[in-house]
Design a protein around this motif. Sequence first.
Motif, short mmCIF file in Angstrom:
data_model
loop_
_atom_site.label_atom_id
_atom_site.label_comp_id
_atom_site.label_asym_id
_atom_site.label_seq_id
_atom_site.Cartn_x
_atom_site.Cartn_y
_atom_site.Cartn_z
N LEU A 107 50.29 35.99 49.70
CA LEU A 107 49.11 35.25 49.22
C LEU A 107 48.12 36.21 48.56
O LEU A 107 47.60 35.94 47.47
N VAL A 108 47.86 37.33 49.22
CA VAL A 108 46.95 38.33 48.66
C VAL A 108 47.54 38.96 47.41
O VAL A 108 46.87 39.10 46.38
N ASN A 109 48.80 39.33 47.48
CA ASN A 109 49.43 40.06 46.39
C ASN A 109 49.52 39.24 45.11
O ASN A 109 49.23 39.73 44.02
N VAL A 110 49.90 37.97 45.24
CA VAL A 110 50.04 37.12 44.06
C VAL A 110 48.68 36.87 43.41
O VAL A 110 48.54 36.92 42.18
N GLY A 111 47.67 36.63 44.23
CA GLY A 111 46.34 36.43 43.69
C GLY A 111 45.81 37.68 42.98
O GLY A 111 45.23 37.60 41.89
N TYR A 112 46.05 38.83 43.60
CA TYR A 112 45.61 40.11 43.01
C TYR A 112 46.34 40.38 41.69
O TYR A 112 45.72 40.72 40.68
N LEU B 49 38.57 37.01 44.90
CA LEU B 49 39.41 38.15 45.28
C LEU B 49 39.03 38.69 46.65
O LEU B 49 39.89 39.06 47.45
N SER B 50 37.74 38.75 46.95
CA SER B 50 37.30 39.26 48.25
C SER B 50 37.74 38.35 49.39
O SER B 50 38.05 38.81 50.49
N GLY C 287 43.88 47.46 55.82
CA GLY C 287 43.69 47.04 54.44
C GLY C 287 42.61 45.99 54.24
O GLY C 287 42.13 45.80 53.12
N VAL C 288 42.19 45.31 55.32
CA VAL C 288 41.23 44.21 55.21
C VAL C 288 39.93 44.60 54.50
O VAL C 288 39.52 43.93 53.53
N PRO C 289 39.21 45.65 54.94
CA PRO C 289 37.94 45.96 54.29
C PRO C 289 38.08 46.37 52.82
O PRO C 289 37.18 46.11 52.01
N PHE C 290 39.19 46.97 52.47
CA PHE C 290 39.37 47.41 51.08
C PHE C 290 39.64 46.24 50.15
O PHE C 290 39.21 46.25 48.99
N ILE C 291 40.34 45.21 50.64
CA ILE C 291 40.56 44.02 49.83
C ILE C 291 39.23 43.31 49.58
O ILE C 291 38.95 42.85 48.47
N TRP C 292 38.42 43.23 50.61
CA TRP C 292 37.10 42.62 50.44
C TRP C 292 36.27 43.38 49.42
O TRP C 292 35.65 42.79 48.52
N TYR C 293 36.27 44.72 49.50
CA TYR C 293 35.42 45.53 48.64
C TYR C 293 35.89 45.56 47.20
O TYR C 293 35.07 45.74 46.28
N MET C 294 37.20 45.37 46.94
CA MET C 294 37.68 45.45 45.56
C MET C 294 37.06 44.35 44.69
O MET C 294 36.95 44.50 43.47
N GLY C 295 36.67 43.25 45.31
CA GLY C 295 36.02 42.20 44.56
C GLY C 295 34.51 42.31 44.53
O GLY C 295 33.86 41.72 43.67
N GLN C 296 33.94 43.07 45.46
CA GLN C 296 32.48 43.17 45.58
C GLN C 296 31.88 44.40 44.93
O GLN C 296 30.68 44.45 44.68
N SER C 297 32.68 45.41 44.68
CA SER C 297 32.16 46.64 44.10
C SER C 297 31.55 46.39 42.73
O SER C 297 32.09 45.63 41.92
N GLY D 244 52.05 31.69 49.12
CA GLY D 244 51.49 32.53 48.06
C GLY D 244 51.27 31.81 46.75
O GLY D 244 50.40 32.18 45.97
N SER D 245 52.05 30.75 46.51
CA SER D 245 51.91 30.01 45.26
C SER D 245 50.56 29.34 45.11
O SER D 245 50.14 28.99 44.00
N LEU D 246 49.85 29.16 46.21
CA LEU D 246 48.53 28.52 46.16
C LEU D 246 47.48 29.44 45.54
O LEU D 246 46.50 28.97 44.96
N SER D 247 47.70 30.73 45.66
CA SER D 247 46.66 31.70 45.32
C SER D 247 46.23 31.68 43.85
O SER D 247 45.03 31.59 43.57
N PRO D 248 47.14 31.80 42.87
CA PRO D 248 46.67 31.85 41.48
C PRO D 248 45.90 30.60 41.06
O PRO D 248 44.86 30.70 40.40
N TYR D 249 46.39 29.44 41.46
CA TYR D 249 45.72 28.20 41.07
C TYR D 249 44.35 28.08 41.72
O TYR D 249 43.36 27.73 41.06
N LEU D 250 44.28 28.37 43.03
CA LEU D 250 43.00 28.26 43.73
C LEU D 250 41.96 29.23 43.17
O LEU D 250 40.80 28.88 43.00
N LEU D 251 42.39 30.45 42.87
CA LEU D 251 41.45 31.41 42.29
C LEU D 251 41.01 30.97 40.89
O LEU D 251 39.86 31.19 40.50
N GLY D 252 41.94 30.34 40.15
CA GLY D 252 41.57 29.81 38.84
C GLY D 252 40.56 28.68 38.95
O GLY D 252 39.63 28.58 38.14
N VAL D 253 40.73 27.82 39.94
CA VAL D 253 39.79 26.71 40.16
C VAL D 253 38.44 27.25 40.64
O VAL D 253 37.37 26.74 40.24
#
Length: 406
Positions: free
Chosen positions: A225-230, A376-377, A294-304, A356-365
Amino acid sequence: MKDTWYKWELLFWLWLAFFFNQADRQIFNVVLPLIKADLQLTDAQLGLVASLFVLVIGLCIPVAGVVGDRFNRKTILCVSLLVWSAATFVTGISTLLWHLIFLRSIAVGGGEAFYAPAANALLGDHHTKSRAVALSIHQTALYAGVVLSGWLGAWLGERYGWKTTFYVFGGVGVGLAGLLMLRLRSAPARATGTLEVPDWRAGIRAFAAEPRAWLLTAAFAGMVLVNVGYLTWMPTFLHEQFRLSLTQAGFHSMFYHHLFAFFGVLLGGLGSDRLARRSARGRLVLQACALLLGVPFIWYMGQSTSLTGTYVALAAFGFCRGVYDANIYATLFDVVAPAYRATSSGLMAMAAFLVGSLSPYLLGVMKPTWGLSGGLSSLSVAYLVAGICVAITWFISSSKKATTFV
């Protein structure tokens, strides 16, 4: 000696195949802005194409797992590579949304689905004591494929149009399929007919009866889910947030993450095999720690708010992801019988890709309201849940009644 050498030659050819498996996935993501402008599509429509692609893989991959346990894995791998490469090439003729859905989401996704179960099982057949190392090296092809396609795909798209990107990658893949047909061979037991072909229903029952397999599947689903969205939206995020060119965004969004993932997967593979010789639960410890760290770094990659901070977050996230990746199938193979490895791999991947297939569409919406930064965060929650699932698997494996397979 010849057989000992061949298992590494096999790894070489499968590395190349997996390289194009991942490269052909990523080229769509790096040229999204070009496709959007040329075909006049919305963010939600582009996200839908990416989501359907992952959904098709998820629906096809359990069938691929059963097929991988019952039929010649060499043939499966070669046909899979040929189909997805030819479909990638033909994707370049797309002019409408439904063209992308059929050629990209269905044809490429369906072809790629049959690769992983057969490839991982074939490597497991030939590698025993070196299994995690072999699977880890194989996994590095994912990182190399994503990084190179991120740069080269965007470069080709900016200079020669997005269609050229699909023509180049698809054409090379078709040629590689021919080489694999000449060089690959089946596992010795299958070639001599001494390996009993399992009942696919027995494989499903064996998987369903093992709670650790379900927990590992839930963890893998969170990771996918994380990887496909990223992978889908990070190039666009850097392009829009920091005004990078498509070539720069395609390269930088993938390079730091996958460079450190490369080191993480190699270290994770070496450490995993050593820990497994001491304790059957050693691989699970590595996986749980990698996901939770990996949790805090995934959050920060979208917030930096700075490129440097984003790159650091991507690199740290990549290293943690690599350590986890080194053990995805090695831990699964520890808890399911060898006869059902391809079937189990297919079932685990099916569930992961459906989620994981939910991720690209949800992020697009979410993009017009939350922005890609918030979307992303939010993916960090999935890594947290995944880490908890692996920790529970470790706890169950601590029981003396828990069975571990070699």
